[in-house]
Design a protein around this motif. Structure first.
Motif, PDB file in Angstrom:
ATOM      1  N   VAL A   1       0.863  -1.187   0.000  1.00  0.00           N
ATOM      2  CA  VAL A   1       0.000   0.000   0.000  1.00  0.00           C
ATOM      3  C   VAL A   1       0.900   1.238   0.000  1.00  0.00           C
ATOM      4  CG1 VAL A   1      -1.888   1.206   1.147  1.00  0.00           C
ATOM      5  CG2 VAL A   1      -1.702  -1.274   1.357  1.00  0.00           C
ATOM      6  N   PRO A   2       1.465   1.584  -1.161  1.00  0.00           N
ATOM      7  CA  PRO A   2       2.378   2.729  -1.202  1.00  0.00           C
ATOM      8  C   PRO A   2       1.681   4.080  -1.025  1.00  0.00           C
ATOM      9  CG  PRO A   2       2.111   1.793  -3.397  1.00  0.00           C
ATOM     10  CD  PRO A   2       1.389   0.893  -2.444  1.00  0.00           C
ATOM     11  N   LYS A   3       0.375   4.135  -1.259  1.00  0.00           N
ATOM     12  CA  LYS A   3      -0.387   5.378  -1.107  1.00  0.00           C
ATOM     13  C   LYS A   3      -1.551   5.137  -0.152  1.00  0.00           C
ATOM     14  CE  LYS A   3       0.895   7.182  -5.601  1.00  0.00           C
ATOM     15  NZ  LYS A   3       0.438   7.683  -6.884  1.00  0.00           N
ATOM     16  N   PRO A   4      -1.279   5.231   1.158  1.00  0.00           N
ATOM     17  CA  PRO A   4      -2.333   4.954   2.145  1.00  0.00           C
ATOM     18  C   PRO A   4      -3.568   5.821   1.974  1.00  0.00           C
ATOM     19  CG  PRO A   4      -0.207   5.210   3.223  1.00  0.00           C
ATOM     20  CD  PRO A   4      -0.018   5.570   1.787  1.00  0.00           C
ATOM     21  N   GLU A   5      -3.377   7.062   1.530  1.00  0.00           N
ATOM     22  CA  GLU A   5      -4.527   7.952   1.364  1.00  0.00           C
ATOM     23  C   GLU A   5      -5.508   7.435   0.326  1.00  0.00           C
ATOM     24  OE1 GLU A   5      -1.233   9.478  -1.322  1.00  0.00           O
ATOM     25  OE2 GLU A   5      -1.372   8.634   0.667  1.00  0.00           O
ATOM     26  N   GLU A   6      -5.000   6.785  -0.738  1.00  0.00           N
ATOM     27  CA  GLU A   6      -5.892   6.248  -1.762  1.00  0.00           C
ATOM     28  C   GLU A   6      -6.706   5.080  -1.229  1.00  0.00           C
ATOM     29  OE1 GLU A   6      -3.845   5.354  -5.394  1.00  0.00           O
ATOM     30  OE2 GLU A   6      -3.157   7.420  -5.652  1.00  0.00           O
ATOM     31  N   LEU A   7      -6.069   4.184  -0.482  1.00  0.00           N
ATOM     32  CA  LEU A   7      -6.799   3.055   0.081  1.00  0.00           C
ATOM     33  C   LEU A   7      -7.811   3.528   1.128  1.00  0.00           C
ATOM     34  CD1 LEU A   7      -7.112   0.026  -0.142  1.00  0.00           C
ATOM     35  CD2 LEU A   7      -5.398  -0.218   1.654  1.00  0.00           C
ATOM     36  N   ALA A   8      -7.450   4.538   1.915  1.00  0.00           N
ATOM     37  CA  ALA A   8      -8.389   5.100   2.892  1.00  0.00           C
ATOM     38  C   ALA A   8      -9.605   5.680   2.175  1.00  0.00           C
ATOM     39  CB  ALA A   8      -7.698   6.172   3.732  1.00  0.00           C
ATOM     40  N   ARG A   9      -9.380   6.387   1.097  1.00  0.00           N
ATOM     41  CA  ARG A   9     -10.510   6.951   0.333  1.00  0.00           C
ATOM     42  C   ARG A   9     -11.344   5.848  -0.305  1.00  0.00           C
ATOM     43  NH1 ARG A   9      -6.439  11.172  -1.161  1.00  0.00           N
ATOM     44  NH2 ARG A   9      -7.012  12.966   0.099  1.00  0.00           N
ATOM     45  N   ASP A  10     -10.684   4.774  -0.774  1.00  0.00           N
ATOM     46  CA  ASP A  10     -11.415   3.646  -1.355  1.00  0.00           C
ATOM     47  C   ASP A  10     -12.338   2.992  -0.332  1.00  0.00           C
ATOM     48  OD1 ASP A  10     -10.177   4.046  -3.795  1.00  0.00           O
ATOM     49  OD2 ASP A  10      -8.735   2.398  -3.554  1.00  0.00           O
ATOM     50  N   ILE A  11     -11.840   2.790   0.895  1.00  0.00           N
ATOM     51  CA  ILE A  11     -12.694   2.168   1.903  1.00  0.00           C
ATOM     52  C   ILE A  11     -13.828   3.110   2.298  1.00  0.00           C
ATOM     53  CG2 ILE A  11     -11.254   2.789   3.905  1.00  0.00           C
ATOM     54  CD1 ILE A  11     -13.330  -0.407   3.505  1.00  0.00           C
ATOM     55  N   PHE A  12     -13.556   4.413   2.362  1.00  0.00           N
ATOM     56  CA  PHE A  12     -14.623   5.367   2.659  1.00  0.00           C
ATOM     57  C   PHE A  12     -15.712   5.306   1.588  1.00  0.00           C
ATOM     58  CE2 PHE A  12     -16.624   9.541   2.222  1.00  0.00           C
ATOM     59  CZ  PHE A  12     -17.195   9.649   3.471  1.00  0.00           C
ATOM     60  N   ARG A  13     -15.309   5.313   0.316  1.00  0.00           N
ATOM     61  CA  ARG A  13     -16.294   5.239  -0.776  1.00  0.00           C
ATOM     62  C   ARG A  13     -17.087   3.933  -0.732  1.00  0.00           C
ATOM     63  NH1 ARG A  13     -12.260   8.194  -3.639  1.00  0.00           N
ATOM     64  NH2 ARG A  13     -11.245   6.291  -4.346  1.00  0.00           N
ATOM     65  N   ALA A  14     -16.415   2.821  -0.449  1.00  0.00           N
ATOM     66  CA  ALA A  14     -17.106   1.529  -0.404  1.00  0.00           C
ATOM     67  C   ALA A  14     -18.110   1.485   0.745  1.00  0.00           C
ATOM     68  CB  ALA A  14     -16.085   0.400  -0.261  1.00  0.00           C
ATOM     69  N   LEU A  15     -17.720   1.971   1.914  1.00  0.00           N
ATOM     70  CA  LEU A  15     -18.640   1.974   3.045  1.00  0.00           C
ATOM     71  C   LEU A  15     -19.789   2.948   2.826  1.00  0.00           C
ATOM     72  CD1 LEU A  15     -16.077   1.830   6.005  1.00  0.00           C
ATOM     73  CD2 LEU A  15     -17.457  -0.052   5.090  1.00  0.00           C
ATOM     74  N   THR A  16     -19.505   4.104   2.219  1.00  0.00           N
ATOM     75  CA  THR A  16     -20.542   5.094   1.921  1.00  0.00           C
ATOM     76  C   THR A  16     -21.547   4.542   0.908  1.00  0.00           C
ATOM     77  OG1 THR A  16     -19.001   6.896   2.355  1.00  0.00           O
ATOM     78  CG2 THR A  16     -20.965   7.453   1.105  1.00  0.00           C
ATOM     79  N   ALA A  17     -21.048   3.884  -0.141  1.00  0.00           N
ATOM     80  CA  ALA A  17     -21.922   3.338  -1.181  1.00  0.00           C
ATOM     81  C   ALA A  17     -22.893   2.302  -0.621  1.00  0.00           C
ATOM     82  CB  ALA A  17     -21.085   2.718  -2.295  1.00  0.00           C
ATOM     83  N   ARG A  18     -22.501   1.630   0.428  1.00  0.00           N
ATOM     84  CA  ARG A  18     -23.357   0.609   1.032  1.00  0.00           C
ATOM     85  C   ARG A  18     -24.178   1.143   2.203  1.00  0.00           C
ATOM     86  NH1 ARG A  18     -19.047  -1.328  -1.304  1.00  0.00           N
ATOM     87  NH2 ARG A  18     -19.090  -3.294  -2.411  1.00  0.00           N
ATOM     88  N   GLY A  19     -24.084   2.464   2.450  1.00  0.00           N
ATOM     89  CA  GLY A  19     -24.850   3.082   3.521  1.00  0.00           C
ATOM     90  C   GLY A  19     -24.344   2.737   4.912  1.00  0.00           C
ATOM     91  N   LEU A  20     -23.074   2.349   5.015  1.00  0.00           N
ATOM     92  CA  LEU A  20     -22.521   1.932   6.297  1.00  0.00           C
ATOM     93  C   LEU A  20     -21.804   3.052   7.030  1.00  0.00           C
ATOM     94  CD1 LEU A  20     -21.164  -1.457   4.975  1.00  0.00           C
ATOM     95  CD2 LEU A  20     -23.277  -1.058   6.264  1.00  0.00           C
ATOM     96  N   ILE A  21     -21.543   4.148   6.335  1.00  0.00           N
ATOM     97  CA  ILE A  21     -20.935   5.345   6.911  1.00  0.00           C
ATOM     98  C   ILE A  21     -21.439   6.512   6.074  1.00  0.00           C
ATOM     99  CG2 ILE A  21     -18.825   5.244   5.518  1.00  0.00           C
ATOM    100  CD1 ILE A  21     -17.264   6.163   7.977  1.00  0.00           C
ATOM    101  N   GLU A  22     -21.437   7.696   6.634  1.00  0.00           N
ATOM    102  CA  GLU A  22     -21.938   8.849   5.870  1.00  0.00           C
ATOM    103  C   GLU A  22     -21.140  10.093   6.214  1.00  0.00           C
ATOM    104  OE1 GLU A  22     -25.640  10.108   8.762  1.00  0.00           O
ATOM    105  OE2 GLU A  22     -26.012   8.695   7.139  1.00  0.00           O
ATOM    106  N   GLU A  23     -21.281  11.086   5.380  1.00  0.00           N
ATOM    107  CA  GLU A  23     -20.669  12.384   5.654  1.00  0.00           C
ATOM    108  C   GLU A  23     -21.512  13.109   6.688  1.00  0.00           C
ATOM    109  OE1 GLU A  23     -19.866  14.718   2.175  1.00  0.00           O
ATOM    110  OE2 GLU A  23     -18.933  13.046   1.139  1.00  0.00           O
ATOM    111  N   PRO A  24     -20.934  13.966   7.470  1.00  0.00           N
ATOM    112  CA  PRO A  24     -19.521  14.340   7.502  1.00  0.00           C
ATOM    113  C   PRO A  24     -18.698  13.337   8.312  1.00  0.00           C
ATOM    114  CG  PRO A  24     -20.729  15.698   9.057  1.00  0.00           C
ATOM    115  CD  PRO A  24     -21.737  14.814   8.360  1.00  0.00           C
ATOM    116  N   THR A  25     -17.506  13.047   7.828  1.00  0.00           N
ATOM    117  CA  THR A  25     -16.579  12.117   8.466  1.00  0.00           C
ATOM    118  C   THR A  25     -15.167  12.657   8.334  1.00  0.00           C
ATOM    119  OG1 THR A  25     -17.936  10.163   8.051  1.00  0.00           O
ATOM    120  CG2 THR A  25     -15.586   9.783   8.301  1.00  0.00           C
TER     121      THR A  25
END
Length: 119
Positions: free
Chosen positions: A72-96
């Motif tokens: 994981v050379p770019k942790p920020e990208e993986l963090a954003r990917d998990i945020f998008r995946a959880l958001t898309a499934r309604g498991l987390i929401e903004e603001p975060t």
């Protein structure tokens, strides 16, 4: 335990209850015979403050702790990917507040009977 697929190279195992959610993202590598090898690369934790801190709007937190910067050379990208995946499934929401860190295990020891070498 809920599994989410992030991409061809990463999938997520995670669990949640009313107060706390956490999980681990795995890097998966497959061979031409269909075998695979998975390695846990970051852990993540989702929090929701019960009482928002003074001077802030109420918001949640998603903290990712990357443990293998080669996979994981770019942790920020993986963090954003998990945020998008959880958001898309309604498991987390903004603001975060989304945070990412690189962490390494510096040691460890078994407390009690951990290993069973006789199986």
């Amino acid at each position: 335990m809920i599994d989410l697929e992030l991409s061809d190279n990463f999938y997520v195992e995670w669990s949640a209850n009313e107060d706390f959610s956490s999980g681990r993202i795995y890097h998966i590598k497959t061979n031409k015979h269909g075998g695979s090898l998975s390695k846990g690369v970051p852990r993540f934790f989702v929090t929701q403050a019960r009482i928002p801190p003074e001077g802030y709007f109420p918001h949640g937190g998603l903290d990712c702790f990357v443990s293998d910067s080669d996979l994981v050379p770019k942790p920020e990208e993986l963090a954003r990917d998990i945020f998008r995946a959880l958001t898309a499934r309604g498991l987390i929401e903004e603001p975060t507040w989304l945070g990412w860190r690189v962490a390494e295990e510096r040691g460890g020891s078994a407390c009690g009977e951990v290993y069973d070498w006789d199986r």
